[in-house]
Enzyme design. Structure first.
Site, PDB file in Angstrom:
ATOM      1  CG  ASP A 148      -3.227  -6.505  -3.646  1.00  0.00           C
ATOM      2  OD1 ASP A 148      -3.899  -5.862  -3.802  1.00  0.00           O
ATOM      3  OD2 ASP A 148      -2.735  -7.450  -2.718  1.00  0.00           O
ATOM      4  CE1 TYR A 202      -2.480  -9.166   4.413  1.00  0.00           C
ATOM      5  CE2 TYR A 202      -5.289  -9.180   5.129  1.00  0.00           C
ATOM      6  CZ  TYR A 202      -3.616  -9.186   4.111  1.00  0.00           C
ATOM      7  OH  TYR A 202      -5.468  -9.045   2.679  1.00  0.00           O
ATOM      8  CG  HIS A 246     -10.235  -7.767  -3.010  1.00  0.00           C
ATOM      9  ND1 HIS A 246     -10.093  -6.421  -3.407  1.00  0.00           N
ATOM     10  CD2 HIS A 246      -8.481  -7.411  -2.483  1.00  0.00           C
ATOM     11  CE1 HIS A 246      -9.506  -5.723  -2.478  1.00  0.00           C
ATOM     12  NE2 HIS A 246      -8.408  -5.754  -2.691  1.00  0.00           N
ATOM     13  CG  HIS A 274      -2.342  -0.909   1.382  1.00  0.00           C
ATOM     14  ND1 HIS A 274      -2.384  -1.464   2.006  1.00  0.00           N
ATOM     15  CD2 HIS A 274      -3.214  -1.556   0.198  1.00  0.00           C
ATOM     16  CE1 HIS A 274      -3.685  -2.365   1.542  1.00  0.00           C
ATOM     17  NE2 HIS A 274      -3.752  -2.279   1.233  1.00  0.00           N
ATOM     18  CG  HIS A 300      -2.442 -11.086   0.099  1.00  0.00           C
ATOM     19  ND1 HIS A 300      -1.055 -10.884  -0.728  1.00  0.00           N
ATOM     20  CD2 HIS A 300      -2.849 -10.414  -0.036  1.00  0.00           C
ATOM     21  CE1 HIS A 300      -1.545  -9.364  -0.784  1.00  0.00           C
ATOM     22  NE2 HIS A 300      -3.063  -9.781  -0.734  1.00  0.00           N
ATOM     23  CG  ASP A 357      -7.218  -8.464   0.506  1.00  0.00           C
ATOM     24  OD1 ASP A 357      -6.146  -8.825   0.038  1.00  0.00           O
ATOM     25  OD2 ASP A 357      -7.493  -7.598   0.274  1.00  0.00           O
ATOM     26  CD  GLU A 381      -6.272  -3.231  -2.067  1.00  0.00           C
ATOM     27  OE1 GLU A 381      -6.506  -3.410  -1.859  1.00  0.00           O
ATOM     28  OE2 GLU A 381      -5.231  -2.234  -1.421  1.00  0.00           O
ATOM     29  CG  HIS A 425      -8.903  -4.813   1.850  1.00  0.00           C
ATOM     30  ND1 HIS A 425      -7.813  -3.924   0.794  1.00  0.00           N
ATOM     31  CD2 HIS A 425      -7.987  -3.754   2.832  1.00  0.00           C
ATOM     32  CE1 HIS A 425      -7.233  -2.916   1.088  1.00  0.00           C
ATOM     33  NE2 HIS A 425      -7.693  -2.704   2.465  1.00  0.00           N
TER      34      HIS A 425
HETATM   35 FE1  FEO Z   1      -6.757  -5.531  -0.675  1.00  0.00          FE
HETATM   36 FE2  FEO Z   1      -4.147  -7.760  -0.832  1.00  0.00          FE
HETATM   37  O1  FEO Z   1      -5.585  -6.273  -1.791  1.00  0.00           O
END
Ligand code: FEO
Length: 397
Positions: free
Chosen positions: A84, A194, A80, A23, A227, A166, A82, A146
């Site tokens: 990543d 996390y 999701h 981030h 992750h 996430d 985002e 997330h």
């Molecule tokens: Fe909210 Fe791993 O992205």
């Protein structure tokens, strides 16, 4: 390199050992991370679940080609979006532009907002299914875990797998991919860091979602987040942690976060800690210097604590740069059920303690003391007043 994790599912993600921050610079990642992507092949159908971060897009697509003929991918599921997880979509979609992308309505908006492409979107909501030969994929919206677009995908084959993106993730690089192969203390520490830094803001939603999923009584052999490691040995252990963490979590700990210019506020912090320990020997007391310690480790300790004491000298009629940043981040975490107070040294104006108290109150802490201010460098008598203040704070826990 792709890794087979069950009869039908193969991991095709990227382990990022070099990652030090996430981030931008908002989150430190001392143990690296991974962007987990999964390939599900069942009865002639192929489904790709999530992709990886943009800088690894070419590597991702070229490795994916070694594992599967891209044209044989029937569906892409984006839990999701985002960057990543969706960052490699443009590179992938250049090769298979008409492949349907299954995502929530908000997921489509986010993908469009990021990549400005008119791909073949299929919007799904909780309960929608994709039937395959030996089981089905069920979509479960997980709003704010997330982002607003987030969903989990449950695969009923292979004994039951929850692809949770996430949720239940950790920034932890590992070549083995499994919880059973990494240091357990580090694993749970990273999982808590996390949760504290990324998901605690959305604890009410996390609590509701975990309870909803438990209520479905789904067989669960694996939890595969996007992750870190896969929960194989102890899927229930991380679920129990999420129930705990999402419910006004606190241990018997007080964290003292301070900054100091000429050591006066540090001396106060140490004397306060002495009083606290003396009055409440069972309480863990931790001191952290906001200018020197990692900001996300500090926030994790705050998350872990039943109370926090924040100290800053008064600087130019205000609060130190490092403490201002920590208070701002604490505000965003929306923590509940924690007590707090402020302290600090000053020379002439001395506004910092009042400002910190107001900030703590605004961040949702119960401020149980008006705060402690001392002028200039504390002598023995002044430090004894700090010890006594620590004792009295222990009585208010
Ligand atoms: Fe909210 Fe791993 O992205």
């Amino acid at each position: 390199m792709a890794k087979k994790i069950t009869d039908k599912v193969t991991w095709v993600g990227k382990v990022d050992w070099e990652l030090k921050s996430f981030h931008g610079n908002e989150l430190s990642t001392g143990h690296g991370s991974s962007y987990n992507s999964y390939l599900l092949r069942d009865g002639g159908k192929t489904v790709l679940i999530d992709t990886v971060w943009g800088p690894y897009d070419k590597e991702f697509v070229s490795r994916l080609k070694e594992e599967v003929d891209l044209s044989s991918i029937d569906f892409i599921v984006m839990n999701h979006n985002e960057s990543d997880h969706s960052g490699a979509l443009p590179e992938l979609m250049r090769e298979i532009p008409s492949t349907p992308i299954y995502c929530t309505k908000k997921g489509e908006a986010i993908i469009r907002g990021h990549y400005h492409q008119d791909w073949n979107f299929v919007n799904v909501k909780t309960g929608d299914k994709l039937e395959l030969a030996s089981g089905s994929l069920t979509f479960i919206e997980a709003t704010m875990l997330h982002w607003p677009d987030t969903m989990f995908t449950y695969w009923s084959g292979d004994g039951g797998i929850l692809f949770s993106n996430d949720g239940f993730g950790q920034h932890l690089a590992s070549e083995s991919l499994y919880d059973e192969d990494v240091d357990r203390d580090i694993l749970f520490r990273e999982a808590e860091k996390y949760y504290a830094n990324i998901l605690s803001t959305y604890s009410p939603m996390a609590a509701r979602k975990v309870k909803e999923i438990l209520g479905m009584n789904l067989p669960l052999r694996l939890i595969c987040p996007s992750h870190g490691v896969i929960w194989k040995k102890e899927p229930s252990a991380i679920v129990e942690k999420y129930l705990l963490w999402s419910d006004s979590y606190k241990e018997d700990q007080v964290t003292i976060v301070y900054d100091t210019m000429w050591q006066s506020t540090r001396k106060m912090a140490q004397a306060i800690a002495e009083g606290l320990r003396e009055a409440s020997p069972s309480t863990t007391v931790k001191l952290m210097n906001a200018s020197r310690d990692d900001k996300n480790d500090i926030l994790t300790e705050v998350f872990h604590s039943r109370a926090v004491l924040v100290g800053s000298p008064t600087i130019n009629f205000g609060v130190s740069y490092a403490i201002s940043g920590i208070l701002e981040m604490m505000h965003g975490m929306r923590l509940k059920g924690k007590k707090a107070a402020a302290f600090g040294s000053y020379g002439w104006s001395g506004e910092a303690v009042k400002m910190m108290s107001e900030s703590l109150s605004g961040a949702g802490f119960e401020v149980v003391d008006e705060g402690l201010r001392l002028t200039w460098v504390p002598d023995g008598e002044a430090l004894e007043s700090c010890v006594e203040w620590g004792r009295q704070f222990a009585g208010k826990l």
